[in-house]
Design a protein around this motif. Structure first.
Motif, PDB file in Angstrom:
ATOM      1  N   GLN A 211      70.369 131.086  19.035  1.00 42.40           N
ATOM      2  CA  GLN A 211      70.080 130.114  20.082  1.00 42.40           C
ATOM      3  C   GLN A 211      70.581 130.581  21.450  1.00 42.40           C
ATOM      4  O   GLN A 211      70.094 130.122  22.484  1.00 42.40           O
ATOM      5  CB  GLN A 211      70.716 128.768  19.723  1.00 42.40           C
ATOM      6  N   TYR A 212      71.550 131.497  21.433  1.00 37.77           N
ATOM      7  CA  TYR A 212      72.067 132.026  22.692  1.00 37.77           C
ATOM      8  C   TYR A 212      71.628 133.476  22.858  1.00 37.77           C
ATOM      9  O   TYR A 212      71.749 134.282  21.933  1.00 37.77           O
ATOM     10  CB  TYR A 212      73.591 131.952  22.735  1.00 37.77           C
ATOM     11  N   PHE A 213      71.102 133.824  23.999  1.00 36.23           N
ATOM     12  CA  PHE A 213      70.671 135.181  24.317  1.00 36.23           C
ATOM     13  C   PHE A 213      71.415 135.622  25.581  1.00 36.23           C
ATOM     14  O   PHE A 213      71.349 134.938  26.606  1.00 36.23           O
ATOM     15  CB  PHE A 213      69.168 135.237  24.595  1.00 36.23           C
ATOM     16  N   ASN A 214      72.104 136.739  25.506  1.00 38.42           N
ATOM     17  CA  ASN A 214      72.759 137.282  26.692  1.00 38.42           C
ATOM     18  C   ASN A 214      71.748 138.146  27.433  1.00 38.42           C
ATOM     19  O   ASN A 214      71.419 139.247  26.973  1.00 38.42           O
ATOM     20  CB  ASN A 214      73.985 138.099  26.309  1.00 38.42           C
ATOM     21  N   TYR A 228      65.361 140.240  19.392  1.00 38.51           N
ATOM     22  CA  TYR A 228      65.536 138.937  18.761  1.00 38.51           C
ATOM     23  C   TYR A 228      64.363 138.591  17.856  1.00 38.51           C
ATOM     24  O   TYR A 228      63.981 137.439  17.711  1.00 38.51           O
ATOM     25  CB  TYR A 228      65.772 137.865  19.826  1.00 38.51           C
ATOM     26  N   GLN A 229      63.789 139.631  17.273  1.00 35.52           N
ATOM     27  CA  GLN A 229      62.826 139.446  16.207  1.00 35.52           C
ATOM     28  C   GLN A 229      62.945 140.608  15.244  1.00 35.52           C
ATOM     29  O   GLN A 229      63.415 141.688  15.610  1.00 35.52           O
ATOM     30  CB  GLN A 229      61.395 139.330  16.740  1.00 35.52           C
ATOM     31  N   ARG A 230      62.550 140.404  14.009  1.00 31.28           N
ATOM     32  CA  ARG A 230      62.647 141.452  12.993  1.00 31.28           C
ATOM     33  C   ARG A 230      61.323 141.552  12.243  1.00 31.28           C
ATOM     34  O   ARG A 230      60.577 140.578  12.146  1.00 31.28           O
ATOM     35  CB  ARG A 230      63.788 141.167  12.015  1.00 31.28           C
ATOM     36  N   ILE A 231      61.082 142.731  11.717  1.00 37.03           N
ATOM     37  CA  ILE A 231      59.837 142.956  10.987  1.00 37.03           C
ATOM     38  C   ILE A 231      59.936 142.367   9.592  1.00 37.03           C
ATOM     39  O   ILE A 231      60.990 142.401   8.953  1.00 37.03           O
ATOM     40  CB  ILE A 231      59.496 144.458  10.931  1.00 37.03           C
ATOM     41  N   SER A 232      58.825 141.817   9.125  1.00 32.77           N
ATOM     42  CA  SER A 232      58.738 141.291   7.768  1.00 32.77           C
ATOM     43  C   SER A 232      57.319 141.538   7.258  1.00 32.77           C
ATOM     44  O   SER A 232      56.591 142.359   7.838  1.00 32.77           O
ATOM     45  CB  SER A 232      59.083 139.798   7.752  1.00 32.77           C
ATOM     46  N   VAL A 233      56.956 140.868   6.190  1.00 32.53           N
ATOM     47  CA  VAL A 233      55.603 141.015   5.646  1.00 32.53           C
ATOM     48  C   VAL A 233      54.897 139.663   5.661  1.00 32.53           C
ATOM     49  O   VAL A 233      55.525 138.605   5.529  1.00 32.53           O
ATOM     50  CB  VAL A 233      55.606 141.577   4.211  1.00 32.53           C
ATOM     51  N   GLU A 234      53.583 139.717   5.818  1.00 37.15           N
ATOM     52  CA  GLU A 234      52.767 138.507   5.826  1.00 37.15           C
ATOM     53  C   GLU A 234      52.243 138.261   4.408  1.00 37.15           C
ATOM     54  O   GLU A 234      51.374 138.987   3.917  1.00 37.15           O
ATOM     55  CB  GLU A 234      51.604 138.649   6.802  1.00 37.15           C
ATOM     56  N   VAL A 235      52.781 137.263   3.764  1.00 36.33           N
ATOM     57  CA  VAL A 235      52.463 136.972   2.372  1.00 36.33           C
ATOM     58  C   VAL A 235      50.972 136.739   2.182  1.00 36.33           C
ATOM     59  O   VAL A 235      50.359 137.244   1.228  1.00 36.33           O
ATOM     60  CB  VAL A 235      53.278 135.753   1.883  1.00 36.33           C
ATOM     61  N   GLU A 236      50.349 135.979   3.065  1.00 34.48           N
ATOM     62  CA  GLU A 236      48.928 135.662   2.937  1.00 34.48           C
ATOM     63  C   GLU A 236      48.072 136.927   2.973  1.00 34.48           C
ATOM     64  O   GLU A 236      47.095 137.052   2.220  1.00 34.48           O
ATOM     65  CB  GLU A 236      48.503 134.711   4.046  1.00 34.48           C
ATOM     66  N   GLN A 237      48.444 137.889   3.829  1.00 35.37           N
ATOM     67  CA  GLN A 237      47.689 139.144   3.926  1.00 35.37           C
ATOM     68  C   GLN A 237      47.786 139.939   2.617  1.00 35.37           C
ATOM     69  O   GLN A 237      46.784 140.487   2.132  1.00 35.37           O
ATOM     70  CB  GLN A 237      48.226 139.977   5.085  1.00 35.37           C
TER      71      GLN A 237
END
Length: 246
Positions: A211-214, A228-237
């Motif tokens: 919630q806090y970003f410097n 402030y984001q990370r890679i993942s997989v798209e289950v639907e795909q």
């Protein structure tokens, strides 16, 4: 012949999601921005212990090209030994010589350390000078499969060479198309190449719960990367691709 979908995952969490979506095998990596490097000992162990589908681990000491120093090669050898001890299904690797040829000697040396493992030669293959000759060398080495985009940025762009490679493989080595494969093109790639194994990332990006970003600091060197984001997989795909392959 059964069709198989391997999903490239950059964390245990995404590997678990891929398994739940129906993936048949995981390629476990770290460091998405470098195109995949060897994950940590603990990440490998946790994946092997917790997943029910085969886990293949990338053996790549750094990003960049595939011409490795002797010190880097020693690290790769130890990583193969460690991966085998942790119970992985296989390893994914690739080494080239300065002239763009397969490094046959080092390939054989690496495989001799863990002959019971499943060996995939990764997209270093796409950087080779002559792909059909390279395929013959990998056959002779006894490599189980080659992951390739047909010498192009995506498998769809390299579809003609992929078809030639599947024919040349003559069922002695698996040619697994990868790069840019998704639900919209996997059926075409399967039909036009005759391949039976496919590699996809099905990638998506998940926002951090922070919630806090410097705004004054970045932990990485590339200020264009959203930390402030990370890679993942798209289950639907993944589910869509599995259903198409069925």
């Amino acid at each position: 012949m059964k069709n198989l979908l391997e999903i490239c995952c950059y964390s245990f969490e995404s590997a678990k999601l891929a398994q739940e979506a129906g993936a048949h095998r995981i390629e476990l990596c770290d460091n998405y921005l470098e195109g995949g490097t060897t994950p940590s000992h603990a990440t490998i162990k946790h994946a092997v212990d917790q997943l029910q589908i085969p886990v293949n681990v990338i053996i790549r000491p750094r990003g960049g090209d595939f011409l490795y120093s002797q010190h880097e090669f020693e690290v790769m050898k130890q990583d193969v030994i460690n991966a085998q001890k942790l119970g992985v299904n296989g390893v994914v690797f690739g080494m080239l010589k300065p002239d763009g040829e397969i490094d046959v000697e080092r390939t054989k040396e690496l495989m001799a350390l863990a002959p019971s493992l499943d060996f995939t030669f990764h997209r270093a293959f796409d950087m080779c000078r002559n792909h059909l000759q390279a395929l013959e060398k990998l056959k002779q080495c006894g490599v189980n499969r080659v992951l390739t985009s047909g010498g192009m940025n995506t498998a769809y762009e390299g579809i003609d060479l992929l078809a030639d490679l599947v024919t040349a493989a003559n069922k002695q080595i698996v040619v697994m198309p990868g790069s840019g494969i998704n639900a919209s093109n996997i059926a075409t790639i399967r039909q036009q190449t005759g391949a039976s194994e496919f590699h996809a990332s099905a990638k998506t990006f998940v926002s951090s719960a922070m919630q806090y970003f410097n705004p004054a600091i970045s932990m990485g060197k590339d200020g264009n990367v959203d930390e402030y984001q990370r890679i993942s997989v798209e289950v639907e795909q993944i589910t869509k691709m599995i259903n198409i392959l069925r």
